[in-house]
Design an enzyme around this catalytic site. Structure first.
Site, PDB file in Angstrom:
ATOM      1  N   ASP A 109      19.323  96.131  -7.897  1.00 44.12           N
ATOM      2  CA  ASP A 109      18.268  96.528  -6.973  1.00 44.12           C
ATOM      3  C   ASP A 109      18.828  96.439  -5.551  1.00 44.12           C
ATOM      4  OD1 ASP A 109      15.594  97.120  -6.126  1.00 44.12           O
ATOM      5  OD2 ASP A 109      15.298  95.005  -5.683  1.00 44.12           O
ATOM      6  N   ASP A 160      16.382  96.329  -2.091  1.00 45.55           N
ATOM      7  CA  ASP A 160      15.493  95.502  -1.262  1.00 45.55           C
ATOM      8  C   ASP A 160      15.366  94.103  -1.845  1.00 45.55           C
ATOM      9  OD1 ASP A 160      14.790  97.087   0.859  1.00 45.55           O
ATOM     10  OD2 ASP A 160      13.005  97.914  -0.070  1.00 45.55           O
TER      11      ASP A 160
END
Length: 264
Positions: free
Chosen positions: A19, A21
């Site tokens: 991922d 963020d």
């Protein structure tokens, strides 16, 4: 229960799906430990691919941002929910299908690039991503279209996003509003579904048993990794962990990517 991150417990790491963020950065601020870890993986020849639920950025935007942090990547290293959504729609709908889009310009571009017509008149699909200019009128149009038979699709179900100073509502918050009002279950494109994970794996060409899935959210990142058969790693630099016994627990919980043995 997640394992304590001892070196002997970790699998051989030959590839990484991650991922963005809350893992590599928070808002506009880089998480330096993470940046250095990915630099180490690159130097060691360990391939990685970033998968982002955030439909407000194109792959090019992500590349520019990570390059500014010192990570040398290309668009081949990035899978976005916006492009994945457009691809999924085209799998079941022909070119020219009417689509109502709530989201950022990057989502609208991905839909247009897939030869789909963006309109608020009699759409066959309503696709919703993060929209920081959301209005009641946009929600009204979406609800009305779904009640008249349009399919409801969300780029992702994230309710909360990390910012440099705290948190903000995610795309899942407004998607939930429309789904609740129209009393339908939306199709989810991003994590916790595995569409983007599978796309990343096809680019990496690595074995699932030796590929990590790294994220900061248990309901999305970790569930996607577990469903795809990857070793899942929760890093606590993003959204606070959700204590939900109905969700699969991560294999490891760490406070820094440098705790992963292969990253040292």
């Amino acid at each position: 229960m997640a394992k304590i991150a001892h070196a002997l417990d970790w699998p051989l790491v030959e590839g990484v799906v991650s991922d963005l963020d809350g893992v590599v950065y928070r808002g506009k601020a880089a998480i330096q430990d993470a940046v250095e870890t990915f630099q180490d993986w690159r130097a060691a020849g360990i391939p990685y691919c970033f998968v982002t639920n955030n439909s407000t950025h194109s792959a090019g935007d992500v590349v520019a941002k990570l390059n500014s942090f010192g990570l040398e990547i290309t668009e081949d290293n990035v899978v976005t929910s916006a492009v994945t959504a457009a691809q999924l729609i085209r799998q079941s709908h022909p070119a020219g299908t009417r689509i109502y889009v709530i989201g950022a310009p990057s989502l609208k571009k991905a839909i247009a690039d897939a030869e789909l017509e963006i309109t608020d008149e009699n759409p066959a699909v309503v696709i919703m991503g993060l929209d920081r200019e959301i209005t009641h009128e946009k929600l009204r149009i979406a609800v009305d279209a779904v009640l008249k038979g349009a399919q409801l699709m969300g780029t992702n179900p994230d309710l909360l996003l990390p910012t440099p100073t705290g948190f903000e509502p995610g795309a899942g918050a407004i998607l939930t509003a429309v789904a609740t009002a129209a009393r339908v279950k939306p199709i989810i494109v991003g994590k916790p579904e595995v569409h983007m994970i599978e796309a990343a794996l096809s680019r990496l060409g690595t074995d699932r048993a030796s590929t990590l899935m790294i994220g900061d959210q248990i309901p999305t990142d970790i569930q996607a990794g577990k469903r795809a058969g990857l070793c899942s790693v929760l890093v606590t630099t993003g959204v606070p962990p959700v204590n939900d016994p109905t969700l699969q627990a991560p294999d490891f919980v760490i406070s820094s990517l440098k705790q992963i043995p292969s990253a040292r």
